[in-house]
Write a protein that holds these residues in place. Structure first.
Motif, PDB file in Angstrom:
ATOM      1  N   ASN A   1       1.886   5.822 -11.067  1.00  0.00           N
ATOM      2  CA  ASN A   1       0.875   4.793 -10.593  1.00  0.00           C
ATOM      3  C   ASN A   1       0.765   3.734 -11.554  1.00  0.00           C
ATOM      4  O   ASN A   1       0.364   2.754 -11.176  1.00  0.00           O
ATOM      5  CB  ASN A   1      -0.496   5.684 -10.871  1.00  0.00           C
ATOM      6  CG  ASN A   1      -0.762   6.862  -9.743  1.00  0.00           C
ATOM      7  OD1 ASN A   1      -0.935   6.271  -8.592  1.00  0.00           O
ATOM      8  ND2 ASN A   1      -0.570   8.158 -10.108  1.00  0.00           N
TER       9      ASN A   1
ATOM     10  N   ASN B   1       0.740  -1.164  -0.044  1.00  0.00           N
ATOM     11  CA  ASN B   1       0.159   0.046   0.057  1.00  0.00           C
ATOM     12  C   ASN B   1       0.703   1.216   0.019  1.00  0.00           C
ATOM     13  O   ASN B   1       0.139   2.457   0.061  1.00  0.00           O
ATOM     14  CB  ASN B   1      -1.035  -0.192   1.065  1.00  0.00           C
ATOM     15  CG  ASN B   1      -0.206  -0.069   2.497  1.00  0.00           C
ATOM     16  OD1 ASN B   1       0.800  -0.467   2.681  1.00  0.00           O
ATOM     17  ND2 ASN B   1      -0.961   0.518   3.586  1.00  0.00           N
TER      18      ASN B   1
ATOM     19  N   TYR C   1      -7.714   8.873  -3.890  1.00  0.00           N
ATOM     20  CA  TYR C   1      -8.103   8.220  -5.102  1.00  0.00           C
ATOM     21  C   TYR C   1      -7.197   7.055  -5.331  1.00  0.00           C
ATOM     22  O   TYR C   1      -5.997   7.114  -4.948  1.00  0.00           O
ATOM     23  CB  TYR C   1      -8.082   9.139  -6.260  1.00  0.00           C
ATOM     24  CG  TYR C   1      -9.031  10.457  -6.180  1.00  0.00           C
ATOM     25  CD1 TYR C   1     -10.185  10.349  -6.340  1.00  0.00           C
ATOM     26  CD2 TYR C   1      -8.157  11.772  -5.786  1.00  0.00           C
ATOM     27  CE1 TYR C   1     -10.881  11.608  -6.192  1.00  0.00           C
ATOM     28  CE2 TYR C   1      -8.993  12.868  -5.539  1.00  0.00           C
ATOM     29  CZ  TYR C   1     -10.384  12.991  -5.971  1.00  0.00           C
ATOM     30  OH  TYR C   1     -11.189  13.926  -5.843  1.00  0.00           O
ATOM     31  N   SER C   2      -7.784   6.225  -6.165  1.00  0.00           N
ATOM     32  CA  SER C   2      -6.977   5.034  -6.392  1.00  0.00           C
ATOM     33  C   SER C   2      -5.974   5.352  -7.545  1.00  0.00           C
ATOM     34  O   SER C   2      -6.028   6.208  -8.443  1.00  0.00           O
ATOM     35  CB  SER C   2      -7.877   3.895  -6.844  1.00  0.00           C
ATOM     36  OG  SER C   2      -8.628   4.002  -8.183  1.00  0.00           O
ATOM     37  N   ASN C   3      -5.031   4.373  -7.759  1.00  0.00           N
ATOM     38  CA  ASN C   3      -4.110   4.400  -8.732  1.00  0.00           C
ATOM     39  C   ASN C   3      -4.766   4.258 -10.167  1.00  0.00           C
ATOM     40  O   ASN C   3      -4.481   5.167 -11.264  1.00  0.00           O
ATOM     41  CB  ASN C   3      -2.874   3.247  -8.843  1.00  0.00           C
ATOM     42  CG  ASN C   3      -2.351   2.974  -7.568  1.00  0.00           C
ATOM     43  OD1 ASN C   3      -2.323   2.084  -6.725  1.00  0.00           O
ATOM     44  ND2 ASN C   3      -1.580   4.180  -7.110  1.00  0.00           N
ATOM     45  N   ARG C   4      -5.822   3.475 -10.366  1.00  0.00           N
ATOM     46  CA  ARG C   4      -6.294   3.350 -11.654  1.00  0.00           C
ATOM     47  C   ARG C   4      -7.168   4.546 -11.857  1.00  0.00           C
ATOM     48  O   ARG C   4      -6.980   5.132 -13.000  1.00  0.00           O
ATOM     49  CB  ARG C   4      -7.429   2.366 -11.563  1.00  0.00           C
ATOM     50  CG  ARG C   4      -6.804   0.995 -11.618  1.00  0.00           C
ATOM     51  CD  ARG C   4      -7.728  -0.266 -11.495  1.00  0.00           C
ATOM     52  NE  ARG C   4      -7.224  -1.527 -11.544  1.00  0.00           N
ATOM     53  CZ  ARG C   4      -6.600  -2.182 -10.626  1.00  0.00           C
ATOM     54  NH1 ARG C   4      -6.676  -1.670  -9.598  1.00  0.00           N
ATOM     55  NH2 ARG C   4      -6.279  -3.316 -10.766  1.00  0.00           N
ATOM     56  N   GLN C   5      -7.794   5.478 -11.043  1.00  0.00           N
ATOM     57  CA  GLN C   5      -8.418   6.520 -11.307  1.00  0.00           C
ATOM     58  C   GLN C   5      -7.394   7.910 -11.710  1.00  0.00           C
ATOM     59  O   GLN C   5      -7.657   8.556 -12.616  1.00  0.00           O
ATOM     60  CB  GLN C   5      -9.138   7.094  -9.976  1.00  0.00           C
ATOM     61  CG  GLN C   5     -10.332   6.044  -9.703  1.00  0.00           C
ATOM     62  CD  GLN C   5     -11.143   6.638  -8.375  1.00  0.00           C
ATOM     63  OE1 GLN C   5     -10.275   6.857  -7.214  1.00  0.00           O
ATOM     64  NE2 GLN C   5     -12.408   6.688  -8.156  1.00  0.00           N
TER      65      GLN C   5
END
Length: 411
Positions: free
Chosen positions: A326, A129, A275-279
């Motif tokens: 990311n 994480n 926010y997530s890595n994908r976002q």
């Protein structure tokens, strides 16, 4: 958990190892005209020494991946740094452009060891994480090199012969070798079960590529991440030949544009809390896609002078500090034991695509900035297409599973 002070020191060392190759590229860019004149050739031919360097990085990383897994992180790293030092002094002694191209290739074979080892050590030492944050910090350290390298290279190119640029690189790598030996952690223990036989090595890379998450984000990061390579490959021609900047002025412009990534990497560190890595990957590519269209259309229609072009490139490159760390975190996330091979494949893809893009920019010189900005835009577009195809396939799998579950309930 690694203490904050130790973590910061480690990031500096890993950043320095990762910076060897960017420094080797950025520092000699202002000297392209001097090298061309000294070796009786033109800038487009000198740019092939950049292409050979990127190809060398791409190929070399594939060899270092299994070596780092089998022998641990430090022994292959020592070997790579020694090769880099020898090749750097070899570049300083070249008398022909062909010799320079080949020595740059050998220099890259050595220098890429630092890149692969640094990425693998991030995966070894930091919790899952925290990997994206570690990569963001690492990217921040790496981002400083384009600020320093071309500026230093510009001054050296105007004050002394270009050969001394490579002597400086060799000396810096020698110092880094000592710091690596004294301060760098060992990381994951050697795994003697890893085979170096070609069939097993290839099979290991195939297994890495079979991971859908890795394959998706290494393609996204590799294709979209080629945009800065297009800029690097064409910027010396655009600013020195097209706009008449001196080597020193070009170095300052390159440094200013390099700061575009610094703010975005720090922003990335904060955005990851919400926010997530994908976002963030999707948002960064969308942002760069819109800006890329504006840059290409504006350049084609002659809307920009040199200063507005620099401004547009600056805001475009800010997206790089959000997408790359990311995408790297998402690529390496599924791996633990094969982190060295996964890091090597990730580096190979990035540099191979980057080398192809710089070669295309060199071949398409037409007296304008269009080859550079056009390839920057196409790189982002390609990365976005891969990401959209991934989302489409994932949605299809989701709906298929949902339909199966619904039928099971009915039965």
């Amino acid at each position: 958990m690694i203490p904050i002070k130790s973590r910061f020191g480690l990031i500096l060392i890993l950043g320095a190892l990762s910076t060897i190759s960017p420094f080797s590229v950025d520092m000699y860019l202002p000297a392209f005209p001097s090298i061309a004149e000294s070796l009786n050739t033109d800038i487009s031919t000198v740019q092939l020494s950049l292409t050979s360097y990127l190809i060398g990085i791409a190929i070399g990383q594939l060899f270092y991946g299994p070596l780092l897994d089998k022998y641990g992180r430090k022994k292959p790293l020592y070997a790579g740094l020694v090769i880099y030092i020898i090749a750097s002094f070899g570049c300083a002694m070249t008398k022909t452009i062909d010799a320079l191209i080949w020595m740059r290739f050998l220099q890259a074979i050595g220098g890429c060891a630092g890149m692969v080892a640094a990425q693998a050590l991030v995966r070894d030492i930091f919790p899952i994480n925290k990997i994206a944050q570690a990569f963001a910090m690492l990217t921040l350290v790496i981002a400083v090199s384009p600020m320093i390298a071309p500026t230093v290279g510009g001054y050296l190119a105007t004050q002394m012969d270009w050969h001394y640029l490579f002597i400086v690189l060799g000396v810096l790598a020698s110092i880094l070798l000592l710091f690596t030996k004294w301060y760098l952690p060992v990381g994951t223990s050697p795994d003697r079960s890893v085979s170096l036989r070609p069939r097993q090595v290839i099979g290991q890379y195939i297994n890495v590529l079979k991971n859908k998450q890795f394959l998706t984000y290494i393609l996204v990061g590799g294709i979209a991440g080629a945009a800065p390579f297009a800029y690097i490959g064409g910027s010396s021609y655009v600013f020195i030949n097209l706009y008449g900047f001196s080597e020193t002025q070009y170095g300052w412009v390159f440094a200013i544009l390099a700061t575009a990534m610094i703010g975005s990497t720090q922003l990335n560190h904060m955005l990851l809390r919400r926010y997530s890595n994908r976002q963030l990957v999707l948002a960064a590519l969308s942002y760069q896609l819109v800006l890329g269209i504006l840059i290409v259309v504006g350049t084609w229609n002659g809307w920009y002078n040199v200063y507005t072009l620099i401004f547009m490139l600056f805001i475009f490159l800010t997206g790089h500090g959000l997408s790359v760390p990311n995408a790297a975190a998402l690529s390496l996330g599924p791996f633990s034991k094969q982190a060295g091979s996964a890091s090597a494949m990730m580096g190979f893809m990035r540099m191979a695509i980057g080398g192809i893009v710089t070669a295309i920019v060199s071949m398409l010189h037409d007296g304008t900035a269009m080859p550079m900005v056009g390839m920057m835009f196409l790189s982002i577009l390609g990365g976005m297409i891969v990401l959209m195809l991934h989302y489409q396939a994932r949605n299809k799998r989701f709906h298929a599973l949902k339909n199966r579950a619904s039928l099971a309930v009915q039965v």
